[in-house]
Design an enzyme around this catalytic site. Structure first.
Site, short mmCIF file in Angstrom:
data_model
loop_
_atom_site.label_atom_id
_atom_site.label_comp_id
_atom_site.label_asym_id
_atom_site.label_seq_id
_atom_site.Cartn_x
_atom_site.Cartn_y
_atom_site.Cartn_z
N HIS A 64 0.84 -1.21 0.00
CA HIS A 64 0.00 0.00 0.00
C HIS A 64 0.87 1.26 0.00
O HIS A 64 0.47 2.29 -0.53
CB HIS A 64 -0.90 0.03 1.24
CG HIS A 64 -1.74 -1.20 1.40
ND1 HIS A 64 -2.68 -1.58 0.48
CD2 HIS A 64 -1.76 -2.15 2.37
CE1 HIS A 64 -3.27 -2.70 0.88
NE2 HIS A 64 -2.72 -3.08 2.02
N HIS A 94 5.50 6.56 6.99
CA HIS A 94 5.18 6.18 5.61
C HIS A 94 4.65 7.41 4.89
O HIS A 94 4.47 8.47 5.50
CB HIS A 94 4.13 5.05 5.59
CG HIS A 94 2.84 5.46 6.18
ND1 HIS A 94 2.55 5.36 7.54
CD2 HIS A 94 1.75 6.04 5.62
CE1 HIS A 94 1.35 5.84 7.77
NE2 HIS A 94 0.84 6.26 6.63
N HIS A 96 1.93 8.95 1.45
CA HIS A 96 0.87 8.77 0.45
C HIS A 96 1.17 9.77 -0.66
O HIS A 96 1.58 10.92 -0.36
CB HIS A 96 -0.51 9.08 1.06
CG HIS A 96 -0.82 8.27 2.28
ND1 HIS A 96 -1.60 7.13 2.26
CD2 HIS A 96 -0.44 8.43 3.58
CE1 HIS A 96 -1.71 6.64 3.50
NE2 HIS A 96 -1.00 7.41 4.31
N HIS A 119 3.40 10.56 7.05
CA HIS A 119 2.73 10.25 8.32
C HIS A 119 3.70 9.58 9.28
O HIS A 119 4.27 8.52 8.95
CB HIS A 119 1.52 9.33 8.09
CG HIS A 119 0.39 10.01 7.40
ND1 HIS A 119 -0.59 9.33 6.69
CD2 HIS A 119 0.09 11.33 7.27
CE1 HIS A 119 -1.45 10.17 6.19
NE2 HIS A 119 -1.06 11.41 6.52
N THR A 198 -6.35 6.24 7.93
CA THR A 198 -6.87 6.62 6.61
C THR A 198 -6.92 5.44 5.64
O THR A 198 -7.26 5.61 4.46
CB THR A 198 -6.00 7.72 5.96
OG1 THR A 198 -4.69 7.16 5.71
CG2 THR A 198 -5.91 8.95 6.84
N THR A 199 -6.58 4.24 6.16
CA THR A 199 -6.78 3.03 5.36
C THR A 199 -7.49 2.01 6.25
O THR A 199 -7.48 2.14 7.48
CB THR A 199 -5.44 2.39 4.91
OG1 THR A 199 -4.85 1.72 6.04
CG2 THR A 199 -4.48 3.42 4.38
N1 LIG Z 1 -2.38 6.46 7.05
S1 LIG Z 1 -2.42 6.26 8.63
O1 LIG Z 1 -1.26 6.84 9.25
O2 LIG Z 1 -3.73 6.75 9.12
C1 LIG Z 1 -2.38 4.55 8.99
C2 LIG Z 1 -3.28 3.74 8.34
C3 LIG Z 1 -3.29 2.35 8.63
C4 LIG Z 1 -2.40 1.83 9.55
N2 LIG Z 1 -2.40 0.48 9.86
C5 LIG Z 1 -3.26 -0.43 9.15
C6 LIG Z 1 -3.42 -1.70 9.90
C7 LIG Z 1 -3.54 -1.84 11.22
C8 LIG Z 1 -3.73 -3.19 11.44
C9 LIG Z 1 -3.71 -3.80 10.25
O3 LIG Z 1 -3.52 -2.87 9.30
C10 LIG Z 1 -1.49 2.66 10.18
N3 LIG Z 1 -0.55 2.11 11.13
O4 LIG Z 1 -0.57 0.91 11.39
O5 LIG Z 1 0.26 2.89 11.66
C11 LIG Z 1 -1.47 4.04 9.89
ZN LIG Z 2 -0.82 7.33 6.29
#
Ligand SMILES: NS(=O)(=O)c1ccc(NCc2ccco2)c([N+](=O)[O-])c1
Ligand SMILES: [Zn+2]
Length: 260
Positions: A64, A94, A96, A119, A198-199
């Site tokens: 992703h 990470h 986007h 992020h 956000t995912t």
């Molecule tokens: N774009 S974000 O910073 O909001 C973000 C989104 C998803 C996840 N995780 C997706 C996830 C959790 C369990 C299985 O998969 C994360 N994270 O894990 O830091 C951060």
């Molecule tokens: Zn993110």
């Protein structure tokens, strides 16, 4: 078994609610930030960011995005202050980004899209570990940093230089001694609001801290992001880009600012 999702028309953001109904929840992210409607809050403390570069571990293509993961078994790499209470440990960062320099960020500012958004994900040490914190309403604090097209960013280049080793989904390599503090702008002025991942799984567990000032990235550097692949080695290659969710309804939430 975790349901597969992506950013395509068939499985992308407009379809996520089918398997993750919280996608239509009350505190979803990202949002469009309207500075004139943000409330200055003098009680917000300055952000205190203490990172130990020796805690950076590896970099992974998770299909992703890319993510740089940190050792988080002590309080050497932490976020305090700002809108949060207590101590949050850095787990990973990470990005986007878009298929062109005209789109890519998740948050927007007065409708303006940046080509990329960074992020930095931190978890609340009141919980035993990241996975325990992941779905708690005060579990995570994510610093969002916009990237704006300008001069090449030599600190970011350190990350881009290893993309050749993680081109395909599932590939990872060691990534030691990296200080993500070098990816922050000079000013730590921020907007903050209560939101979500956000995912998928889109947990409503994030205190968002979006920095007002961007860092620079060159157009050539953005082209390097787009050489990563969503797909695994041996599959028909799909360029990793447009891996962003568009802004979601604010649903009455207040956005606060620590600056006038
Ligand atoms: N774009 S974000 O910073 O909001 C973000 C989104 C998803 C996840 N995780 C997706 C996830 C959790 C369990 C299985 O998969 C994360 N994270 O894990 O830091 C951060
Ligand atoms: Zn993110």
């Amino acid at each position: 078994m975790s349901h597969s999702w992506d950013y395509s028309t068939q499985g992308g953001p407009d379809k996520w609610a089918e398997h993750f109904p919280i996608a239509n929840g009350a505190r979803q992210s990202p949002i469009n930030i309207i500075p004139s409607q943000a409330q200055f809050d003098s009680s917000l403390k300055p952000l205190k960011i203490q990172y130990d570069p020796s805690r950076s571990k590896d970099i992974l293509n998770n299909g992703h995005t890319f993510q740089v993961t940190f050792l988080d078994d002590n309080d050497s790499t932490i976020l305090t202050g700002g809108p949060i209470t207590g101590t949050y440990r850095l787990k990973q960062f990470h990005c986007h980004w878009g298929g062109s320099d005209n789109n890519g960020s998740e948050h927007t500012v007065d409708g303006v899209k940046y080509p990329c958004e960074l992020h930095l994900v931190h978890w609340n040490t009141k919980y035993a570990n990241f996975n325990e914190a992941l779905n708690k309403s005060d579990g995570l604090a994510v610093i969002g940093v916009f990237l704006k097209i300008g001069s090449a960013n030599p600190r970011l280049q350190k990350v881009l230089d290893v993309f050749g080793a993680i081109k395909a989904k599932g590939q990872q390599t060691t990534f030691p001694n990296f200080d993500p503090k070098n990816l922050l702008p000079a000013s730590l002025n921020f907007w903050t609001y209560e939101g979500s991942l956000t995912t998928p799984p889109l947990y409503e567990s994030v205190t968002w801290i979006v920095l007002k000032d961007p860092i620079s990235v060159s157009s050539t550097q953005m082209q390097q992001f787009r050489k990563l692949l969503f797909t695994s080695a041996g599959e028909t290659p799909l360029c990793m880009c447009n891996n962003y969710r568009p802004p979601q309804p604010i649903k009455g939430r207040k956005v606060r600012a620590n600056f006038k």
